[in-house]
Design a protein around this motif. Sequence first.
Motif, PDB file in Angstrom:
ATOM      1  N   MET A 153      -0.913  65.405  17.366  1.00 34.97           N
ATOM      2  CA  MET A 153      -0.742  66.313  16.269  1.00 34.97           C
ATOM      3  C   MET A 153      -2.164  67.234  15.939  1.00 34.97           C
ATOM      4  O   MET A 153      -1.637  67.950  14.620  1.00 34.97           O
ATOM      5  CB  MET A 153      -0.272  65.993  15.322  1.00 34.97           C
ATOM      6  CG  MET A 153       1.810  64.898  15.599  1.00 34.97           C
ATOM      7  SD  MET A 153       1.705  64.861  14.344  1.00 34.97           S
ATOM      8  CE  MET A 153       2.371  65.266  12.934  1.00 34.97           C
ATOM      9  N   GLY A 154      -2.925  66.990  16.903  1.00 38.74           N
ATOM     10  CA  GLY A 154      -4.038  67.524  15.988  1.00 38.74           C
ATOM     11  C   GLY A 154      -5.068  66.970  15.412  1.00 38.74           C
ATOM     12  O   GLY A 154      -6.231  67.834  14.525  1.00 38.74           O
ATOM     13  N   GLY A 188      -8.752  57.773   8.889  1.00 38.58           N
ATOM     14  CA  GLY A 188      -7.274  58.135   9.617  1.00 38.58           C
ATOM     15  C   GLY A 188      -6.728  56.437   8.535  1.00 38.58           C
ATOM     16  O   GLY A 188      -6.124  55.919   8.540  1.00 38.58           O
ATOM     17  N   VAL A 189      -7.835  55.349   8.710  1.00 37.71           N
ATOM     18  CA  VAL A 189      -7.812  53.545   8.486  1.00 37.71           C
ATOM     19  C   VAL A 189      -7.362  54.058   6.725  1.00 37.71           C
ATOM     20  O   VAL A 189      -6.534  53.284   6.676  1.00 37.71           O
ATOM     21  CB  VAL A 189      -8.979  53.012   8.824  1.00 37.71           C
ATOM     22  CG1 VAL A 189      -8.883  51.545   7.674  1.00 37.71           C
ATOM     23  CG2 VAL A 189      -9.082  52.804   9.986  1.00 37.71           C
ATOM     24  N   PHE A 190      -8.435  54.859   6.055  1.00 35.37           N
ATOM     25  CA  PHE A 190      -8.126  55.224   4.763  1.00 35.37           C
ATOM     26  C   PHE A 190      -6.653  55.666   4.104  1.00 35.37           C
ATOM     27  O   PHE A 190      -5.506  55.154   3.659  1.00 35.37           O
ATOM     28  CB  PHE A 190      -9.026  56.273   4.434  1.00 35.37           C
ATOM     29  CG  PHE A 190      -9.085  56.546   2.590  1.00 35.37           C
ATOM     30  CD1 PHE A 190      -9.952  55.751   1.480  1.00 35.37           C
ATOM     31  CD2 PHE A 190      -7.929  58.153   2.426  1.00 35.37           C
ATOM     32  CE1 PHE A 190      -8.819  56.034   0.043  1.00 35.37           C
ATOM     33  CE2 PHE A 190      -8.045  58.135   0.885  1.00 35.37           C
ATOM     34  CZ  PHE A 190      -8.295  57.244   0.158  1.00 35.37           C
ATOM     35  N   SER A 191      -6.152  56.691   4.872  1.00 31.66           N
ATOM     36  CA  SER A 191      -4.572  57.107   4.585  1.00 31.66           C
ATOM     37  C   SER A 191      -3.800  55.947   4.704  1.00 31.66           C
ATOM     38  O   SER A 191      -3.034  56.487   4.670  1.00 31.66           O
ATOM     39  CB  SER A 191      -4.731  58.849   6.109  1.00 31.66           C
ATOM     40  OG  SER A 191      -6.253  59.559   5.422  1.00 31.66           O
ATOM     41  N   SER A 311      -7.453  70.716  10.427  1.00 35.14           N
ATOM     42  CA  SER A 311      -8.654  69.461  10.915  1.00 35.14           C
ATOM     43  C   SER A 311      -8.162  68.769   9.311  1.00 35.14           C
ATOM     44  O   SER A 311      -8.857  69.505   8.554  1.00 35.14           O
ATOM     45  CB  SER A 311      -8.935  69.986  11.326  1.00 35.14           C
ATOM     46  OG  SER A 311     -10.022  68.601  11.342  1.00 35.14           O
ATOM     47  N   PRO A 312      -7.905  67.432   9.439  1.00 36.91           N
ATOM     48  CA  PRO A 312      -8.093  66.853   8.618  1.00 36.91           C
ATOM     49  C   PRO A 312     -10.104  66.198   8.303  1.00 36.91           C
ATOM     50  O   PRO A 312     -10.471  65.112   7.711  1.00 36.91           O
ATOM     51  CB  PRO A 312      -6.977  65.211   8.563  1.00 36.91           C
ATOM     52  CG  PRO A 312      -7.148  65.558   9.800  1.00 36.91           C
ATOM     53  CD  PRO A 312      -7.605  66.542  10.467  1.00 36.91           C
ATOM     54  N   GLY A 313      -9.951  67.766   7.806  1.00 34.18           N
ATOM     55  CA  GLY A 313     -12.109  66.673   8.376  1.00 34.18           C
ATOM     56  C   GLY A 313     -12.488  66.505   6.596  1.00 34.18           C
ATOM     57  O   GLY A 313     -11.594  66.839   5.423  1.00 34.18           O
ATOM     58  N   LEU A 440      -4.069  64.301   1.355  1.00 36.26           N
ATOM     59  CA  LEU A 440      -3.348  63.937   2.597  1.00 36.26           C
ATOM     60  C   LEU A 440      -2.536  65.063   2.810  1.00 36.26           C
ATOM     61  O   LEU A 440      -1.748  66.130   2.440  1.00 36.26           O
ATOM     62  CB  LEU A 440      -2.865  62.740   2.358  1.00 36.26           C
ATOM     63  CG  LEU A 440      -3.619  61.561   2.417  1.00 36.26           C
ATOM     64  CD1 LEU A 440      -2.511  60.398   2.241  1.00 36.26           C
ATOM     65  CD2 LEU A 440      -4.301  61.267   2.816  1.00 36.26           C
ATOM     66  N   SER A 441      -3.075  65.349   4.282  1.00 39.74           N
ATOM     67  CA  SER A 441      -2.401  66.596   5.220  1.00 39.74           C
ATOM     68  C   SER A 441      -1.160  65.552   5.416  1.00 39.74           C
ATOM     69  O   SER A 441      -0.666  64.390   5.893  1.00 39.74           O
ATOM     70  CB  SER A 441      -3.376  66.289   6.491  1.00 39.74           C
ATOM     71  OG  SER A 441      -2.228  66.889   7.663  1.00 39.74           O
ATOM     72  N   TRP A 442      -0.153  66.304   5.936  1.00 40.94           N
ATOM     73  CA  TRP A 442       1.482  66.338   5.988  1.00 40.94           C
ATOM     74  C   TRP A 442       1.076  65.311   7.170  1.00 40.94           C
ATOM     75  O   TRP A 442       2.274  64.488   7.794  1.00 40.94           O
ATOM     76  CB  TRP A 442       1.863  67.621   6.063  1.00 40.94           C
ATOM     77  CG  TRP A 442       1.417  68.977   7.175  1.00 40.94           C
ATOM     78  CD1 TRP A 442       0.936  69.280   6.852  1.00 40.94           C
ATOM     79  CD2 TRP A 442       1.918  68.444   8.428  1.00 40.94           C
ATOM     80  NE1 TRP A 442       1.401  70.204   8.065  1.00 40.94           N
ATOM     81  CE2 TRP A 442       1.661  69.391   9.294  1.00 40.94           C
ATOM     82  CE3 TRP A 442       2.964  67.441   9.507  1.00 40.94           C
ATOM     83  CZ2 TRP A 442       2.189  69.469  10.517  1.00 40.94           C
ATOM     84  CZ3 TRP A 442       3.894  67.909  10.415  1.00 40.94           C
ATOM     85  CH2 TRP A 442       3.007  69.004  11.281  1.00 40.94           C
ATOM     86  N   LYS A 443       0.250  65.807   8.249  1.00 43.89           N
ATOM     87  CA  LYS A 443       0.560  65.173   9.454  1.00 43.89           C
ATOM     88  C   LYS A 443       0.341  63.819   9.823  1.00 43.89           C
ATOM     89  O   LYS A 443       0.401  63.003  10.566  1.00 43.89           O
ATOM     90  CB  LYS A 443      -0.478  65.575  10.456  1.00 43.89           C
ATOM     91  CG  LYS A 443      -0.242  67.122  10.824  1.00 43.89           C
ATOM     92  CD  LYS A 443      -1.607  67.866  11.589  1.00 43.89           C
ATOM     93  CE  LYS A 443      -1.367  69.612  12.212  1.00 43.89           C
ATOM     94  NZ  LYS A 443      -2.069  69.989  13.056  1.00 43.89           N
ATOM     95  N   ILE A 444      -0.727  63.369   8.604  1.00 44.37           N
ATOM     96  CA  ILE A 444      -1.676  61.890   8.726  1.00 44.37           C
ATOM     97  C   ILE A 444      -0.711  61.228   8.536  1.00 44.37           C
ATOM     98  O   ILE A 444      -0.052  59.916   7.791  1.00 44.37           O
ATOM     99  CB  ILE A 444      -2.844  61.857   7.863  1.00 44.37           C
ATOM    100  CG1 ILE A 444      -3.533  60.378   7.717  1.00 44.37           C
ATOM    101  CG2 ILE A 444      -2.773  61.674   6.547  1.00 44.37           C
ATOM    102  CD1 ILE A 444      -4.425  59.938   9.672  1.00 44.37           C
TER     103      ILE A 444
END
Length: 468
Positions: A153-154, A188-191, A311-313, A440-444
């Motif tokens: 999913m990038g 990633g952990v935070f989300s 990108s979840p930058g 948050l991105s919908w991807k995460i």
Amino acid sequence: MAPRPQESSQEADAQQVLLQTSGDKDLHEPRTITRGHWVTVVSVSTAISLVAVLIGTLKFQMGPAALVLLPIIWAVIFGGIVGTQRLRRVSGSSRAVATLLLEIGIVLFLAKLGTGIGPSLAKFTQLGPALLLQEVGHIFGTVILALPFAVAMGLGRVAIGAAWSIDRESFLAYALQRFGIRSGEYRGVFSVWLLGSLFGAVFISLLAGTVGNLGILDPRALALGLGLGSSSMMLGGVGALSILFPGQAPEIAALAALSNLITNIVGFYAGVFLSLPLARGLYRFWSRVFGRDDEGKSLKKASTRNEAASSPGGAPVAVESDPTVKTSPRVLLVAYAVVGVCGLLVNAVGTKSFHPEDALGIVILLALTAISFALSKVLPMVPSSIWVLAIATILTAPFMPTSGFVVGITGNLDVLTLGVPTLALIGLTVGRDIKALKSLSWKIVVVALITYTASFLAATVLGQIALH
């Protein structure tokens, strides 16, 4: 005896970076905690809890699956609505009070769960292989099943943090120190931690109820799968399974608690030394397979396609900081009394019964809670959740002279009903995290749900194999 996790100075500094206040409106909010804040939190959470138990359990059949809405789900939903509405905002001071009360309430709930494990210890010795295999599922299920989706999913290196575990508090602290607040791994952990804290109990309840209603898996295996390392998620899952399998409800609750205890004891170290190295290795493999770089961009189309927007930058948006309740002996006594009285009231309404010994039972559970917090201060590496489960289990074990008394005096206290006020308090604190949630991105979000599902299903299937 203050129910506050002990942190190293480095962890405290890191948390100070994370929990910074955001928003001009919040900067002007009064930071003192008054009696009015206590009255507001106690009255609102108690009202929500009573409404939740009066609504009761609603079950909706959806083809072969079932949607089970329990009082604990109503509590967190109604609490979340109150906690995020803007008409009369829940202040940071009120959230601070709610946080203190829910810390005590969740350990009280675990104390009651522990009293159900002890009498069944002899029966559980036959489940040794199943208990061990379910832990393997929790450790590796997320990495094997969720990581490929995250990379595809990038999400880039965010995928490592999002898929190496279900990311509870210990993993959050470790990732903050190991990778830093601006790293993809930490984001990633935070989300996943944030989503699990807010909606984990609801999601696992729905997932466990849906899978359990299919009639394919042993209820005991499903209970083992609930040992995710999160007490609130376990509570939600136990509630759903107890409705589907009422005759096995006590065994389901005890098995889930025992599984969760094992996960809490060994899960963090297994995650750090086993699943994290595996996740990093597989991340490199899947990145090559899907042609992605560390920011999640496509290597093949980098020259013609700009994916920076997806990108979840950037670092995660900080959650709002709340003032800290000064836990003097008097304040703690009030907090324990509030939790006990509210639990007793909600239990009486939920079970439609009250026995004089119930009050003594609540006092015993509160005493175990206080002892556990005290021990966690002496030995900070062992959290109060582990202490209280261990002590309650030992006190009610068949070989202990205290077993009959403790089990008898707490027998009319329903474990799920006792958990309702805690879930209501969790809902009231949601407003603190709403800005971070919106960022948050919908991807995460998708990957987080896959991570929770993978951990539960992998552990459940391995438990099923061991049981049969």
